[in-house]
Design a protein around this motif. Structure first.
Motif, PDB file in Angstrom:
ATOM      1  N   GLU A  69       0.713  -1.229   0.048  1.00  0.00           N
ATOM      2  CA  GLU A  69       0.144  -0.180   0.066  1.00  0.00           C
ATOM      3  C   GLU A  69       0.764   1.383   0.032  1.00  0.00           C
ATOM      4  O   GLU A  69       0.371   2.190   0.427  1.00  0.00           O
ATOM      5  CB  GLU A  69      -0.955  -0.087   1.169  1.00  0.00           C
ATOM      6  CG  GLU A  69      -1.886  -1.254   1.170  1.00  0.00           C
ATOM      7  CD  GLU A  69      -2.846  -1.004   2.227  1.00  0.00           C
ATOM      8  OE1 GLU A  69      -3.035   0.177   2.899  1.00  0.00           O
ATOM      9  OE2 GLU A  69      -3.723  -1.904   2.480  1.00  0.00           O
ATOM     10  N   TYR A  70       2.081   1.107  -0.073  1.00  0.00           N
ATOM     11  CA  TYR A  70       2.941   2.314  -0.440  1.00  0.00           C
ATOM     12  C   TYR A  70       2.508   3.460  -1.558  1.00  0.00           C
ATOM     13  O   TYR A  70       2.353   4.630  -1.405  1.00  0.00           O
ATOM     14  CB  TYR A  70       4.326   2.008  -0.915  1.00  0.00           C
ATOM     15  CG  TYR A  70       5.312   3.070  -1.042  1.00  0.00           C
ATOM     16  CD1 TYR A  70       5.983   3.787   0.220  1.00  0.00           C
ATOM     17  CD2 TYR A  70       5.396   3.817  -2.108  1.00  0.00           C
ATOM     18  CE1 TYR A  70       6.917   4.820   0.121  1.00  0.00           C
ATOM     19  CE2 TYR A  70       6.160   4.968  -2.189  1.00  0.00           C
ATOM     20  CZ  TYR A  70       7.162   5.480  -1.150  1.00  0.00           C
ATOM     21  OH  TYR A  70       8.051   6.310  -1.267  1.00  0.00           O
ATOM     22  N   ARG A 102      -0.361   5.093  -0.093  1.00  0.00           N
ATOM     23  CA  ARG A 102      -0.281   6.238   0.616  1.00  0.00           C
ATOM     24  C   ARG A 102       0.148   7.310  -0.257  1.00  0.00           C
ATOM     25  O   ARG A 102      -0.358   8.684   0.055  1.00  0.00           O
ATOM     26  CB  ARG A 102       0.924   5.841   1.470  1.00  0.00           C
ATOM     27  CG  ARG A 102       0.633   4.767   2.495  1.00  0.00           C
ATOM     28  CD  ARG A 102      -0.446   4.969   3.218  1.00  0.00           C
ATOM     29  NE  ARG A 102      -0.546   4.049   4.433  1.00  0.00           N
ATOM     30  CZ  ARG A 102      -1.101   2.895   4.400  1.00  0.00           C
ATOM     31  NH1 ARG A 102      -1.751   2.698   3.255  1.00  0.00           N
ATOM     32  NH2 ARG A 102      -1.376   1.961   5.281  1.00  0.00           N
ATOM     33  N   ARG A 103       0.941   7.185  -1.239  1.00  0.00           N
ATOM     34  CA  ARG A 103       1.501   8.561  -2.113  1.00  0.00           C
ATOM     35  C   ARG A 103      -0.017   9.183  -2.920  1.00  0.00           C
ATOM     36  O   ARG A 103       0.133  10.370  -3.016  1.00  0.00           O
ATOM     37  CB  ARG A 103       2.433   7.910  -3.260  1.00  0.00           C
ATOM     38  CG  ARG A 103       2.775   8.950  -3.927  1.00  0.00           C
ATOM     39  CD  ARG A 103       4.035   8.803  -4.765  1.00  0.00           C
ATOM     40  NE  ARG A 103       4.501   9.792  -5.540  1.00  0.00           N
ATOM     41  CZ  ARG A 103       5.649  10.088  -6.067  1.00  0.00           C
ATOM     42  NH1 ARG A 103       6.665   9.240  -5.338  1.00  0.00           N
ATOM     43  NH2 ARG A 103       6.058  10.903  -6.674  1.00  0.00           N
ATOM     44  N   ARG A 155      -2.743   9.081  -1.849  1.00  0.00           N
ATOM     45  CA  ARG A 155      -3.624   9.935  -0.920  1.00  0.00           C
ATOM     46  C   ARG A 155      -3.123  11.118  -0.539  1.00  0.00           C
ATOM     47  O   ARG A 155      -3.539  12.400  -0.320  1.00  0.00           O
ATOM     48  CB  ARG A 155      -3.810   9.019   0.467  1.00  0.00           C
ATOM     49  CG  ARG A 155      -4.754   7.926   0.499  1.00  0.00           C
ATOM     50  CD  ARG A 155      -6.309   8.375   0.300  1.00  0.00           C
ATOM     51  NE  ARG A 155      -7.240   7.539   0.525  1.00  0.00           N
ATOM     52  CZ  ARG A 155      -8.563   7.678   0.436  1.00  0.00           C
ATOM     53  NH1 ARG A 155      -9.023   8.952   0.526  1.00  0.00           N
ATOM     54  NH2 ARG A 155      -9.414   6.861   1.027  1.00  0.00           N
ATOM     55  N   CYS A 156      -1.721  11.278  -0.675  1.00  0.00           N
ATOM     56  CA  CYS A 156      -0.831  12.542  -0.119  1.00  0.00           C
ATOM     57  C   CYS A 156      -1.135  13.464  -1.353  1.00  0.00           C
ATOM     58  O   CYS A 156      -1.223  14.604  -1.234  1.00  0.00           O
ATOM     59  CB  CYS A 156       0.684  12.094  -0.096  1.00  0.00           C
ATOM     60  SG  CYS A 156       0.707  11.414   1.621  1.00  0.00           S
ATOM     61  N   ARG A 200      -3.031  11.125   6.422  1.00  0.00           N
ATOM     62  CA  ARG A 200      -1.867  10.921   5.481  1.00  0.00           C
ATOM     63  C   ARG A 200      -0.945  12.053   5.292  1.00  0.00           C
ATOM     64  O   ARG A 200       0.252  12.372   5.645  1.00  0.00           O
ATOM     65  CB  ARG A 200      -2.240  10.417   4.247  1.00  0.00           C
ATOM     66  CG  ARG A 200      -3.053   9.139   4.288  1.00  0.00           C
ATOM     67  CD  ARG A 200      -2.107   7.835   4.940  1.00  0.00           C
ATOM     68  NE  ARG A 200      -2.858   6.750   4.694  1.00  0.00           N
ATOM     69  CZ  ARG A 200      -3.433   5.702   5.782  1.00  0.00           C
ATOM     70  NH1 ARG A 200      -3.271   6.410   6.932  1.00  0.00           N
ATOM     71  NH2 ARG A 200      -4.209   4.803   5.623  1.00  0.00           N
ATOM     72  N   SER A 227       3.791   7.637  12.198  1.00  0.00           N
ATOM     73  CA  SER A 227       3.782   6.464  11.225  1.00  0.00           C
ATOM     74  C   SER A 227       2.680   5.525  11.817  1.00  0.00           C
ATOM     75  O   SER A 227       1.942   4.982  10.779  1.00  0.00           O
ATOM     76  CB  SER A 227       5.126   5.890  11.137  1.00  0.00           C
ATOM     77  OG  SER A 227       6.015   6.463  10.546  1.00  0.00           O
ATOM     78  N   PHE A 275       0.011   7.775   9.236  1.00  0.00           N
ATOM     79  CA  PHE A 275       0.539   7.122   8.073  1.00  0.00           C
ATOM     80  C   PHE A 275       0.310   5.539   7.919  1.00  0.00           C
ATOM     81  O   PHE A 275       0.251   4.997   6.880  1.00  0.00           O
ATOM     82  CB  PHE A 275       1.997   7.319   7.467  1.00  0.00           C
ATOM     83  CG  PHE A 275       2.427   7.375   6.107  1.00  0.00           C
ATOM     84  CD1 PHE A 275       1.579   8.479   5.244  1.00  0.00           C
ATOM     85  CD2 PHE A 275       3.088   6.509   5.491  1.00  0.00           C
ATOM     86  CE1 PHE A 275       1.940   8.827   4.308  1.00  0.00           C
ATOM     87  CE2 PHE A 275       3.330   7.052   4.020  1.00  0.00           C
ATOM     88  CZ  PHE A 275       2.964   8.091   3.549  1.00  0.00           C
ATOM     89  N   ASN A 293       1.981   2.907   8.449  1.00  0.00           N
ATOM     90  CA  ASN A 293       3.106   2.201   7.658  1.00  0.00           C
ATOM     91  C   ASN A 293       3.966   1.376   8.262  1.00  0.00           C
ATOM     92  O   ASN A 293       4.997   1.095   8.027  1.00  0.00           O
ATOM     93  CB  ASN A 293       3.751   3.000   6.774  1.00  0.00           C
ATOM     94  CG  ASN A 293       4.740   3.986   7.290  1.00  0.00           C
ATOM     95  OD1 ASN A 293       4.387   4.492   8.312  1.00  0.00           O
ATOM     96  ND2 ASN A 293       5.637   4.204   6.732  1.00  0.00           N
TER      97      ASN A 293
END
Length: 233
Positions: free
Chosen positions: A67-68, A71-72, A74-75, A115, A152, A156, A158
């Motif tokens: 899910e990296y 996350r990006r 969403r940012c 996020r 984190s 986030f 993560n």
């Protein structure tokens, strides 16, 4: 940039330049202050009174499958929203202050807001760290590491239980100055800050606790920041 493109295009991981900058611009007993927009780097000394303990959980992570990329995304969603809400350009979350996040985050999707808070908070902690290390305040710098890991976990998302256990074990040790997950998270290693004379004792305590909790070892390495990669003469 070529190495980043290889990861982005061939593995599908939309990662940045952190690994490449660390390899190219590392310095003896120093950290690297990296500006990925300007593509500049500067050494930041931590002095001889500090070293790091790397604790490898052996939890495997795939940045693509973990899910990296989500996350990006969403940012980027949050940055676009702030761009519509603020009266100045927002190309990325580095253009958003903590005060602006606090004022406008209720207008965002709750997950995207969390996020974004992690990224905005991390950027703020970087500038705090520059000031603290400039004054030689390793204790306060270590507390920023704990704050980073807490973000984190909460914002986030993560981290993983094994990383959290290592950080909390370190937090309970008076000789450990700080700890956080390393890299993209979702597994891998945690990094702990300590004075060189205390590093082996801290590492041993973390390893013992990890073995007792999970029934398997974590690898412990005591490291000092070294000079960047270079061609051997």
């Amino acid at each position: 940039k070529i190495c980043q493109a290889a990861e982005n295009e061939y593995t599908g991981a939309r990662c940045g330049l952190l690994d490449q900058f660390s390899s190219l611009f590392g310095s003896e007993n120093g950290l690297v202050y990296s500006d990925f927009r300007a593509l500049t780097a500067a050494p930041v000394s931590i002095g001889p009174g500090a070293c790091f303990i790397v604790a490898d959980t052996h939890v495997k992570h795939s940045l693509v499958a973990s899910e990296y990329n989500e996350r990006r995304a969403r940012c980027e969603e949050a940055a676009a929203a702030f761009g519509r809400l603020l009266d100045h350009p927002v190309k990325a979350l580095r253009d958003v202050s903590l005060a602006e996040w606090t004022r406008h985050s209720p207008c965002l999707d709750p997950v995207a807001a969390r996020r974004a808070l992690h990224v905005v908070g991390e950027n703020a902690r970087v500038f705090q760290a520059l000031d603290l290390l400039g004054r030689g305040d390793l204790g306060a710098f270590g507390r920023l590491m704990y704050e980073s890991h807490e973000s984190s976990i909460r914002n986030f998302e993560n981290s993983c239980p094994e990383l959290d256990f290592i950080v909390e074990t370190a937090r309970a040790l008076p000789q450990a100055l700080g700890a956080r997950l390393s890299g993209g998270g979702f597994g891998g290693s945690a990094v702990i800050l300590a004075a060189p004379e205390n590093a082996r004792a801290v590492g041993a305590a973390v390893a013992e606790g990890f073995l007792r909790r999970y029934g398997r070892p974590c690898d412990i390495r005591v490291i000092r920041p070294s000079a960047c990669a270079a061609l051997a003469p």
